[in-house]
Motif scaffolding. Sequence first.
Motif, PDB file in Angstrom:
ATOM      1  N   VAL A  31      36.419  -0.102  16.221  1.00 13.78           N
ATOM      2  CA  VAL A  31      36.832  -0.849  15.078  1.00 13.78           C
ATOM      3  C   VAL A  31      37.463  -2.028  15.638  1.00 13.78           C
ATOM      4  CG1 VAL A  31      37.680   1.081  13.495  1.00 13.78           C
ATOM      5  CG2 VAL A  31      39.374   0.285  15.302  1.00 13.78           C
ATOM      6  N   CYS A  32      37.725  -3.152  14.941  1.00 12.74           N
ATOM      7  CA  CYS A  32      37.969  -4.360  15.286  1.00 12.74           C
ATOM      8  C   CYS A  32      39.142  -4.984  14.365  1.00 12.74           C
ATOM      9  CB  CYS A  32      36.776  -5.334  15.393  1.00 12.74           C
ATOM     10  SG  CYS A  32      37.103  -6.983  15.997  1.00 12.74           S
ATOM     11  N   GLU A  33      40.455  -5.180  15.056  1.00 12.11           N
ATOM     12  CA  GLU A  33      41.398  -6.181  14.265  1.00 12.11           C
ATOM     13  C   GLU A  33      41.429  -7.512  14.735  1.00 12.11           C
ATOM     14  OE1 GLU A  33      46.420  -5.810  13.861  1.00 12.11           O
ATOM     15  OE2 GLU A  33      45.162  -4.494  15.311  1.00 12.11           O
ATOM     16  N   PRO A  34      40.510  -8.509  14.081  1.00  8.99           N
ATOM     17  CA  PRO A  34      40.592  -9.652  14.139  1.00  8.99           C
ATOM     18  C   PRO A  34      41.886 -10.265  13.678  1.00  8.99           C
ATOM     19  CG  PRO A  34      39.050  -9.321  12.665  1.00  8.99           C
ATOM     20  CD  PRO A  34      39.544  -7.950  13.013  1.00  8.99           C
ATOM     21  N   ARG A  35      42.416 -11.410  14.078  1.00 10.42           N
ATOM     22  CA  ARG A  35      43.512 -12.132  13.446  1.00 10.42           C
ATOM     23  C   ARG A  35      43.437 -13.428  13.056  1.00 10.42           C
ATOM     24  NH1 ARG A  35      48.307  -9.755  17.325  1.00 10.42           N
ATOM     25  NH2 ARG A  35      46.622  -9.967  18.952  1.00 10.42           N
ATOM     26  N   HIS A  36      42.162 -14.111  13.367  1.00  9.07           N
ATOM     27  CA  HIS A  36      41.984 -15.620  12.781  1.00  9.07           C
ATOM     28  C   HIS A  36      41.278 -15.314  11.469  1.00  9.07           C
ATOM     29  CE1 HIS A  36      40.301 -19.398  12.679  1.00  9.07           C
ATOM     30  NE2 HIS A  36      41.353 -19.916  13.580  1.00  9.07           N
ATOM     31  N   ILE A  74      31.013  -1.649  13.505  1.00  6.59           N
ATOM     32  CA  ILE A  74      32.171  -1.866  13.947  1.00  6.59           C
ATOM     33  C   ILE A  74      33.023  -1.748  12.703  1.00  6.59           C
ATOM     34  CG2 ILE A  74      34.021  -3.323  14.994  1.00  6.59           C
ATOM     35  CD1 ILE A  74      31.581  -2.448  16.967  1.00  6.59           C
ATOM     36  N   GLY A  75      34.048  -0.845  12.622  1.00  7.54           N
ATOM     37  CA  GLY A  75      34.758  -0.491  11.453  1.00  7.54           C
ATOM     38  C   GLY A  75      35.913  -1.627  11.091  1.00  7.54           C
ATOM     39  N   PRO A  76      36.427  -1.703   9.994  1.00  8.17           N
ATOM     40  CA  PRO A  76      37.715  -2.658   9.620  1.00  8.17           C
ATOM     41  C   PRO A  76      38.861  -2.085  10.092  1.00  8.17           C
ATOM     42  CG  PRO A  76      36.804  -1.338   7.769  1.00  8.17           C
ATOM     43  CD  PRO A  76      36.026  -0.898   8.809  1.00  8.17           C
ATOM     44  N   VAL A  77      39.757  -2.749  10.281  1.00  6.06           N
ATOM     45  CA  VAL A  77      41.250  -2.746  10.463  1.00  6.06           C
ATOM     46  C   VAL A  77      41.890  -2.973   9.324  1.00  6.06           C
ATOM     47  CG1 VAL A  77      43.265  -2.540  12.164  1.00  6.06           C
ATOM     48  CG2 VAL A  77      40.842  -2.323  13.014  1.00  6.06           C
ATOM     49  N   LEU A  78      42.614  -2.195   8.718  1.00  9.79           N
ATOM     50  CA  LEU A  78      43.569  -2.772   7.629  1.00  9.79           C
ATOM     51  C   LEU A  78      44.991  -2.665   8.107  1.00  9.79           C
ATOM     52  CD1 LEU A  78      41.936  -0.879   4.956  1.00  9.79           C
ATOM     53  CD2 LEU A  78      41.445  -2.774   5.669  1.00  9.79           C
ATOM     54  N   THR A  79      45.691  -3.826   7.940  1.00  6.66           N
ATOM     55  CA  THR A  79      46.942  -4.345   8.608  1.00  6.66           C
ATOM     56  C   THR A  79      48.192  -4.216   7.539  1.00  6.66           C
ATOM     57  OG1 THR A  79      46.586  -6.649   9.020  1.00  6.66           O
ATOM     58  CG2 THR A  79      46.167  -5.024  10.648  1.00  6.66           C
ATOM     59  N   ALA A  80      47.646  -4.076   6.289  1.00  8.93           N
ATOM     60  CA  ALA A  80      48.634  -3.992   5.197  1.00  8.93           C
ATOM     61  C   ALA A  80      48.251  -2.763   4.386  1.00  8.93           C
ATOM     62  CB  ALA A  80      48.512  -5.179   4.351  1.00  8.93           C
ATOM     63  N   ILE A  81      49.167  -2.163   3.690  1.00 12.53           N
ATOM     64  CA  ILE A  81      49.173  -1.159   2.630  1.00 12.53           C
ATOM     65  C   ILE A  81      47.824  -1.454   1.612  1.00 12.53           C
ATOM     66  CG2 ILE A  81      49.696   0.330   0.668  1.00 12.53           C
ATOM     67  CD1 ILE A  81      51.179   0.979   3.560  1.00 12.53           C
ATOM     68  N   VAL A 102      37.593   3.976   8.695  1.00 11.86           N
ATOM     69  CA  VAL A 102      38.838   3.412   8.329  1.00 11.86           C
ATOM     70  C   VAL A 102      39.651   3.433   8.930  1.00 11.86           C
ATOM     71  CG1 VAL A 102      40.273   2.904   6.354  1.00 11.86           C
ATOM     72  CG2 VAL A 102      38.074   3.550   5.793  1.00 11.86           C
ATOM     73  N   TYR A 103      40.435   2.396   9.646  1.00 12.70           N
ATOM     74  CA  TYR A 103      41.365   2.455  10.730  1.00 12.70           C
ATOM     75  C   TYR A 103      42.646   1.644   9.991  1.00 12.70           C
ATOM     76  CZ  TYR A 103      43.242   2.822  15.290  1.00 12.70           C
ATOM     77  OH  TYR A 103      43.996   3.288  16.629  1.00 12.70           O
ATOM     78  N   VAL A 104      43.750   2.137   9.397  1.00 14.31           N
ATOM     79  CA  VAL A 104      44.836   1.485   9.064  1.00 14.31           C
ATOM     80  C   VAL A 104      45.948   1.427  10.068  1.00 14.31           C
ATOM     81  CG1 VAL A 104      46.480   1.796   6.989  1.00 14.31           C
ATOM     82  CG2 VAL A 104      44.380   2.714   6.703  1.00 14.31           C
ATOM     83  N   ARG A 105      46.418   0.065  10.283  1.00 11.31           N
ATOM     84  CA  ARG A 105      47.224   0.063  11.593  1.00 11.31           C
ATOM     85  C   ARG A 105      48.368  -0.783  10.825  1.00 11.31           C
ATOM     86  NH1 ARG A 105      47.608  -3.204  16.765  1.00 11.31           N
ATOM     87  NH2 ARG A 105      47.961  -1.534  18.199  1.00 11.31           N
TER      88      ARG A 105
END
Length: 246
Positions: free
Chosen positions: A139-144, A161-168, A182-185
């Motif tokens: 999974v990838c957590e991009p921040r731009h 490459i799966g998504p990283v969800l950083t909000a509910i 699905v990766y919730v972080r």
Amino acid sequence: MAQETRIGLAGWSEAAGRYRALLSQGPNEVTGLRRYATAFDFVEINSSFYRKVRASTCEKWASEVPDDFLFSVKMHRLITHYTRLQNTDLLGDFFGPLSGLGAKLAVVLVQLPPTLTFDSRTAGHFFAALRRIYKGHAVCEPRHASWQSAEAGKTLAEYRIGPVLTAIPDGRTRLGDKALPVYVRLHGEPRRYYSSYDTDQLRQLTAFLKRQSRRPRFVVFDNTASSAGVRNALELQGLLERRTKA
């Protein structure tokens, strides 16, 4: 076929030490990862972001947890932050020791620095190299913001490459390929690493996770600077269990 949701924390040290009363009332000699594993069946290894881990260390971790316990591993910052995905030769050094986790390695997390913009050539070259070495969930957590483009989404999907969800997530959250994890972080809001999520937010997350029941699902609470992460993870466990039985 429905899959279970794995819930854990970003690292186990603080939970096993400072907040151990929330996890287990077992013998005092049961500490660290073993204590953590009395409460959770999944953890994100964060130390791998700061230093290279040894295969023997990975083997030790795998031996300390139950057979059904799973790990995710955060990619080393030398690859993601310092060389900014451009030195794929480093991937072999990163993935080699992870063989010590065996089948307990569930996911690799690629977190990108906030200043790293999407470049199709660099991203394609990097993820192609990653996939030549590693076939499992990533999974990838991009921040731009540039990584929110359709082209970036297409590149990530091409290399599974799966998504990283950083909000509910809410009812408007849309995901792509159902084979991707699905990766919730969750980092804590409004105070990063400290703030807790309330019961209504966790109920919303529970409903989302149930809608994604055919995907591999992982939830990581990164708000571990206080006891919020432990409490949130335990509450989410209870909400999912009650929803499953209902």
